[in-house]
Design a protein around this motif. Structure first.
Motif, PDB file in Angstrom:
ATOM      1  N   GLN A 139     -63.131  22.694  -5.284  1.00 21.75           N
ATOM      2  CA  GLN A 139     -61.929  22.806  -6.113  1.00 21.75           C
ATOM      3  C   GLN A 139     -61.510  24.265  -6.287  1.00 21.75           C
ATOM      4  N   LEU A 140     -62.475  25.130  -6.542  1.00 26.27           N
ATOM      5  CA  LEU A 140     -62.165  26.548  -6.707  1.00 26.27           C
ATOM      6  C   LEU A 140     -61.615  27.135  -5.414  1.00 26.27           C
ATOM      7  N   ALA A 141     -62.196  26.769  -4.292  1.00 28.27           N
ATOM      8  CA  ALA A 141     -61.695  27.237  -2.998  1.00 28.27           C
ATOM      9  C   ALA A 141     -60.273  26.748  -2.773  1.00 28.27           C
ATOM     10  N   ALA A 142     -59.978  25.503  -3.140  1.00 25.44           N
ATOM     11  CA  ALA A 142     -58.625  24.959  -2.978  1.00 25.44           C
ATOM     12  C   ALA A 142     -57.625  25.736  -3.829  1.00 25.44           C
ATOM     13  N   ILE A 143     -58.011  26.117  -5.030  1.00 27.32           N
ATOM     14  CA  ILE A 143     -57.129  26.899  -5.896  1.00 27.32           C
ATOM     15  C   ILE A 143     -56.834  28.251  -5.254  1.00 27.32           C
ATOM     16  N   PHE A 144     -57.867  28.967  -4.846  1.00 33.43           N
ATOM     17  CA  PHE A 144     -57.672  30.283  -4.253  1.00 33.43           C
ATOM     18  C   PHE A 144     -56.922  30.195  -2.924  1.00 33.43           C
ATOM     19  N   ARG A 177     -51.827  31.096  -0.005  1.00 34.97           N
ATOM     20  CA  ARG A 177     -50.741  30.642   0.869  1.00 34.97           C
ATOM     21  C   ARG A 177     -49.399  30.622   0.127  1.00 34.97           C
ATOM     22  N   ASN A 178     -49.363  31.228  -1.046  1.00 38.50           N
ATOM     23  CA  ASN A 178     -48.164  31.264  -1.897  1.00 38.50           C
ATOM     24  C   ASN A 178     -47.709  29.866  -2.309  1.00 38.50           C
ATOM     25  N   GLU A 179     -48.639  28.957  -2.436  1.00 37.03           N
ATOM     26  CA  GLU A 179     -48.328  27.607  -2.903  1.00 37.03           C
ATOM     27  C   GLU A 179     -48.571  27.524  -4.406  1.00 37.03           C
ATOM     28  N   GLN A 180     -47.911  26.573  -5.014  1.00 43.23           N
ATOM     29  CA  GLN A 180     -48.126  26.317  -6.432  1.00 43.23           C
ATOM     30  C   GLN A 180     -49.308  25.347  -6.553  1.00 43.23           C
ATOM     31  N   VAL A 181     -50.237  25.655  -7.426  1.00 43.53           N
ATOM     32  CA  VAL A 181     -51.423  24.823  -7.625  1.00 43.53           C
ATOM     33  C   VAL A 181     -51.343  24.189  -9.010  1.00 43.53           C
ATOM     34  N   GLU A 182     -51.622  22.897  -9.088  1.00 47.88           N
ATOM     35  CA  GLU A 182     -51.604  22.193 -10.370  1.00 47.88           C
ATOM     36  C   GLU A 182     -53.025  22.005 -10.888  1.00 47.88           C
ATOM     37  N   LEU A 183     -53.241  22.439 -12.105  1.00 42.19           N
ATOM     38  CA  LEU A 183     -54.505  22.165 -12.788  1.00 42.19           C
ATOM     39  C   LEU A 183     -54.217  21.019 -13.754  1.00 42.19           C
ATOM     40  N   THR A 214     -49.402  29.969  -9.967  1.00 46.69           N
ATOM     41  CA  THR A 214     -48.745  30.553  -8.807  1.00 46.69           C
ATOM     42  C   THR A 214     -49.194  31.998  -8.659  1.00 46.69           C
ATOM     43  N   LYS A 215     -48.947  32.528  -7.492  1.00 51.99           N
ATOM     44  CA  LYS A 215     -49.265  33.930  -7.238  1.00 51.99           C
ATOM     45  C   LYS A 215     -48.263  34.782  -8.000  1.00 51.99           C
ATOM     46  N   ALA A 216     -48.756  35.738  -8.722  1.00 50.21           N
ATOM     47  CA  ALA A 216     -47.873  36.622  -9.500  1.00 50.21           C
ATOM     48  C   ALA A 216     -47.293  37.697  -8.585  1.00 50.21           C
ATOM     49  N   ARG A 217     -46.058  38.038  -8.833  1.00 47.01           N
ATOM     50  CA  ARG A 217     -45.465  39.145  -8.094  1.00 47.01           C
ATOM     51  C   ARG A 217     -45.915  40.444  -8.754  1.00 47.01           C
ATOM     52  N   LYS A 218     -45.947  41.493  -7.969  1.00 48.94           N
ATOM     53  CA  LYS A 218     -46.328  42.792  -8.527  1.00 48.94           C
ATOM     54  C   LYS A 218     -45.229  43.266  -9.456  1.00 48.94           C
ATOM     55  N   ARG A 219     -45.623  43.797 -10.591  1.00 50.60           N
ATOM     56  CA  ARG A 219     -44.665  44.320 -11.551  1.00 50.60           C
ATOM     57  C   ARG A 219     -44.373  45.782 -11.232  1.00 50.60           C
TER      58      ARG A 219
END
Length: 79
Positions: free
Chosen positions: A40-45, A50-56, A67-72
């Motif tokens: 599960q942890l590997a699937a999240i990372f 892959r810039n996909e949205q992951v649902e917990l 989701t992956k955060a964009r750099k501020r």
């Protein structure tokens, strides 16, 4: 002809056997749980990578999107 009756096992031997079985059962459960959590942890990372949205999904049904955060930029408090 006399009945053949074997000596019963000692209580301490039975208790030791039970303790070994309990320990083995606990180890089996922990190993299976560890394998599931690792996947599960590997699937999240992997999904985030892959810039996909992951649902917990929590036990109460609540869904949290990851989701992956964009750099501020500097003005946004980034470095």
């Amino acid at each position: 002809m006399a009945d053949q009756v074997t000596h019963p096992p000692r209580i301490s031997d039975l208790q030791a056997s039970i303790a070994r079985a309990q320990t083995q059962a606990k180890m089996d459960v922990l190993e299976r749980t560890n394998e599931v959590l690792t996947r599960q942890l590997a699937a999240i990372f992997d999904g985030i990578g892959r810039n996909e949205q992951v649902e917990l999904i929590y036990p109460n049904g609540e869904v949290v999107l990851i989701t992956k955060a964009r750099k501020r930029g500097e003005k946004e408090g980034g470095e």
